[in-house]
Write an enzyme that holds these catalytic residues in place. Sequence first.
Site, short mmCIF file in Angstrom:
data_model
loop_
_atom_site.label_atom_id
_atom_site.label_comp_id
_atom_site.label_asym_id
_atom_site.label_seq_id
_atom_site.Cartn_x
_atom_site.Cartn_y
_atom_site.Cartn_z
N LYS A 16 0.82 -1.20 0.00
CA LYS A 16 0.00 0.00 0.00
C LYS A 16 0.86 1.26 0.00
O LYS A 16 1.80 1.37 0.79
CB LYS A 16 -0.94 0.02 1.21
CG LYS A 16 -2.08 0.97 0.98
CD LYS A 16 -2.85 1.34 2.22
CE LYS A 16 -3.52 2.69 1.96
NZ LYS A 16 -3.94 3.35 3.18
N GLN A 17 0.51 2.16 -0.89
CA GLN A 17 1.20 3.44 -0.91
C GLN A 17 0.15 4.48 -0.53
O GLN A 17 -0.74 4.78 -1.32
CB GLN A 17 1.75 3.66 -2.33
CG GLN A 17 1.97 5.11 -2.71
CD GLN A 17 3.39 5.57 -2.48
OE1 GLN A 17 4.31 5.06 -3.09
NE2 GLN A 17 3.56 6.53 -1.61
N GLY A 18 0.21 4.95 0.70
CA GLY A 18 -0.77 5.94 1.15
C GLY A 18 -0.20 7.35 1.02
O GLY A 18 0.88 7.55 0.46
N ALA A 19 -0.95 8.31 1.58
CA ALA A 19 -0.50 9.69 1.53
C ALA A 19 0.65 9.94 2.51
O ALA A 19 1.47 10.83 2.32
CB ALA A 19 -1.66 10.61 1.86
N LYS A 36 6.23 -0.61 7.77
CA LYS A 36 5.52 0.65 7.50
C LYS A 36 6.53 1.79 7.54
O LYS A 36 7.14 2.05 8.58
CB LYS A 36 4.41 0.85 8.54
CG LYS A 36 3.57 2.08 8.30
CD LYS A 36 2.32 2.05 9.15
CE LYS A 36 1.51 3.32 8.95
NZ LYS A 36 0.27 3.32 9.69
N ASP A 136 -8.20 7.59 14.00
CA ASP A 136 -8.46 7.34 12.57
C ASP A 136 -9.22 6.03 12.42
O ASP A 136 -8.79 5.11 11.72
CB ASP A 136 -7.11 7.29 11.82
CG ASP A 136 -7.28 7.23 10.31
OD1 ASP A 136 -8.37 7.57 9.81
OD2 ASP A 136 -6.32 6.85 9.61
N1 LIG Z 1 0.19 -5.73 10.89
C1 LIG Z 1 -0.47 -5.89 9.74
N2 LIG Z 1 -0.84 -7.14 9.32
C2 LIG Z 1 -1.52 -7.30 8.16
N3 LIG Z 1 -1.85 -6.28 7.33
C3 LIG Z 1 -1.49 -5.03 7.67
C4 LIG Z 1 -0.79 -4.76 8.89
N4 LIG Z 1 -0.55 -3.43 8.97
C5 LIG Z 1 -1.08 -2.90 7.85
N5 LIG Z 1 -1.65 -3.84 7.07
C6 LIG Z 1 -2.34 -3.62 5.78
O1 LIG Z 1 -1.85 -2.45 5.18
C7 LIG Z 1 -2.89 -1.46 5.06
C8 LIG Z 1 -2.31 -0.07 5.36
O2 LIG Z 1 -1.74 -0.03 6.67
P1 LIG Z 1 -1.98 1.22 7.65
O3 LIG Z 1 -3.44 1.40 7.83
O4 LIG Z 1 -1.15 1.01 8.86
O5 LIG Z 1 -1.34 2.37 6.78
P2 LIG Z 1 -1.94 3.73 6.19
O6 LIG Z 1 -3.41 3.75 6.24
O7 LIG Z 1 -1.27 4.01 4.91
O8 LIG Z 1 -1.31 4.62 7.25
P3 LIG Z 1 -1.49 6.15 7.60
O9 LIG Z 1 -2.97 6.36 7.82
O10 LIG Z 1 -0.65 6.29 8.83
O11 LIG Z 1 -1.00 6.89 6.40
C9 LIG Z 1 -3.98 -1.92 6.04
O12 LIG Z 1 -5.27 -1.46 5.68
C10 LIG Z 1 -3.83 -3.43 5.97
O13 LIG Z 1 -4.51 -3.93 4.82
MG LIG Z 2 -4.92 2.80 7.40
#
Ligand SMILES: Nc1ncnc2c1ncn2[C@@H]1O[C@H](COP(=O)(O)OP(=O)(O)OP(=O)(O)O)[C@@H](O)[C@H]1O
Ligand SMILES: [Mg+2]
Length: 229
Positions: A16-19, A36, A136
Amino acid sequence: MDAKKAAYCDDLKLIKQGAEAKVYKAEFLGRNCIVKERFPKKYRLPEIDEKLTKKRLTQEVRALQRCRKAGIATPAIYFTDLVGSVIFMEEIPGCTMKDFITNNSHEKLSDKVVCAVEKIGEILAKMHNADIIHGDLTTSNMILKTSEQNDGPIIYMIDFGLSQSSSLAEDKGVDLYVLERAFLSSHPDSEDLFEKLLQSYKSFSKNCEPVFKKFEEVRMRGRKRTMIG
Ligand SMILES: Nc1ncnc2c1ncn2[C@@H]1O[C@H](COP(=O)(O)OP(=O)(O)OP(=O)(O)O)[C@@H](O)[C@H]1O
Ligand SMILES: [Mg+2]
């Protein structure tokens, strides 16, 4: 992938590439893990950006640990690199609650969805009883663990970068409101289902009256804003 992360683990796969962050799957000392990494944001002043990134990482690690102490399932942290802004944590095998609800909602209020949603209400009440505010709450930030045993759903909470510690009913009410907005927009026609979550929260909360009072207030403010546009 940069050299710093590569030195800790093999075979990083971006999932996943988020903001704010990039999330990878990898192996860490022979275990499946999630990496992460928060990256610098060009639109912020570098000093402010660095401070904020550090704060988010610290808040995330702290809240993951505080939750574990309070009996709330969260991934174990394997390693934290504050300089590179990277967290290595246990990978929870399963699917997000968002996918689970979406894939099981053909039948209105199916037993397994209601059971999972009631479990979320219980977890959030326990989190708030321990004065942990997630910041969140969405159904993408909850993972339903695949389990061989039939002892009910185990739901893990993740993504604590915006969390804080607070005993204020207002902060807890806002947390519920953020979830309500996310829940109803991710899962259309799910008002009845969300009501089940709230009922379960009420039955496990130590102090739900002021929290619900604030929740209603924030809801009203939100409605007024929508009406004014
Ligand atoms: N410990 C974990 N085990 C399995 N899947 C995970 C785990 N952590 C994250 N993921 C997967 O990765 C996705 C993104 O992770 P996370 O929600 O932590 O990041 P993000 O939303 O990009 O973060 P942020 O909101 O801080 O920018 C989650 O929705 C989930 O599908
Ligand atoms: Mg998230």
